[in-house]
Design a protein around this motif. Sequence first.
Motif, PDB file in Angstrom:
ATOM      1  N   GLY A  66       0.817  -1.210   0.000  1.00  0.00           N
ATOM      2  CA  GLY A  66       0.000   0.000   0.000  1.00  0.00           C
ATOM      3  C   GLY A  66       0.849   1.257   0.000  1.00  0.00           C
ATOM      4  N   LEU A  67       1.926   1.254   0.778  1.00  0.00           N
ATOM      5  CA  LEU A  67       2.827   2.401   0.818  1.00  0.00           C
ATOM      6  C   LEU A  67       3.500   2.615  -0.524  1.00  0.00           C
ATOM      7  N   ASP A  68       3.955   1.526  -1.136  1.00  0.00           N
ATOM      8  CA  ASP A  68       4.579   1.627  -2.464  1.00  0.00           C
ATOM      9  C   ASP A  68       3.607   2.221  -3.482  1.00  0.00           C
ATOM     10  N   ALA A  69       2.363   1.750  -3.479  1.00  0.00           N
ATOM     11  CA  ALA A  69       1.362   2.246  -4.431  1.00  0.00           C
ATOM     12  C   ALA A  69       1.062   3.723  -4.174  1.00  0.00           C
ATOM     13  N   ALA A  70       0.956   4.106  -2.906  1.00  0.00           N
ATOM     14  CA  ALA A  70       0.678   5.509  -2.577  1.00  0.00           C
ATOM     15  C   ALA A  70       1.838   6.401  -2.997  1.00  0.00           C
ATOM     16  N   TYR A  71       3.052   5.928  -2.790  1.00  0.00           N
ATOM     17  CA  TYR A  71       4.226   6.702  -3.187  1.00  0.00           C
ATOM     18  C   TYR A  71       4.271   6.877  -4.703  1.00  0.00           C
ATOM     19  N   ASP A  72       4.018   5.790  -5.432  1.00  0.00           N
ATOM     20  CA  ASP A  72       4.012   5.867  -6.900  1.00  0.00           C
ATOM     21  C   ASP A  72       2.946   6.841  -7.395  1.00  0.00           C
ATOM     22  N   ALA A  73       1.752   6.786  -6.821  1.00  0.00           N
ATOM     23  CA  ALA A  73       0.666   7.686  -7.234  1.00  0.00           C
ATOM     24  C   ALA A  73       1.033   9.135  -6.938  1.00  0.00           C
ATOM     25  N   ALA A  74       1.627   9.394  -5.783  1.00  0.00           N
ATOM     26  CA  ALA A  74       2.025  10.760  -5.440  1.00  0.00           C
ATOM     27  C   ALA A  74       3.111  11.261  -6.387  1.00  0.00           C
ATOM     28  N   SER A  75       4.038  10.388  -6.751  1.00  0.00           N
ATOM     29  CA  SER A  75       5.096  10.774  -7.693  1.00  0.00           C
ATOM     30  C   SER A  75       4.511  11.136  -9.055  1.00  0.00           C
ATOM     31  N   ARG A  76       3.538  10.336  -9.516  1.00  0.00           N
ATOM     32  CA  ARG A  76       2.892  10.631 -10.812  1.00  0.00           C
ATOM     33  C   ARG A  76       2.161  11.968 -10.745  1.00  0.00           C
TER      34      ARG A  76
END
Length: 83
Positions: A66-76
């Motif tokens: 979940g943290l990885d997905a949230a980080y990726d979404a924030a980066s995008r």
Amino acid sequence: MQPVRPLPAAGSVFFDARGDGRALRVSWHAESDIVVLSLWRENVCVGSFRLAVDEVPDFIELLREGLDAAYDAASRRRRISSV
């Protein structure tokens, strides 16, 4: 009402983003092979969950994913907004 018991040596408190004295207490109980997740409102425990030690790695992996997905979404979002 019973008095609030202190956290064991291996434990922590996380405060809810909504405020109102809400918190999650996490305590490790090695003698029982469990981790206790308890929900608090001010100084009153309003719910708890006992997680078996052998299930902790799966729980941590779920949080990591979940943290990885949230980080990726924030980066995008940052890349899009800087264009």
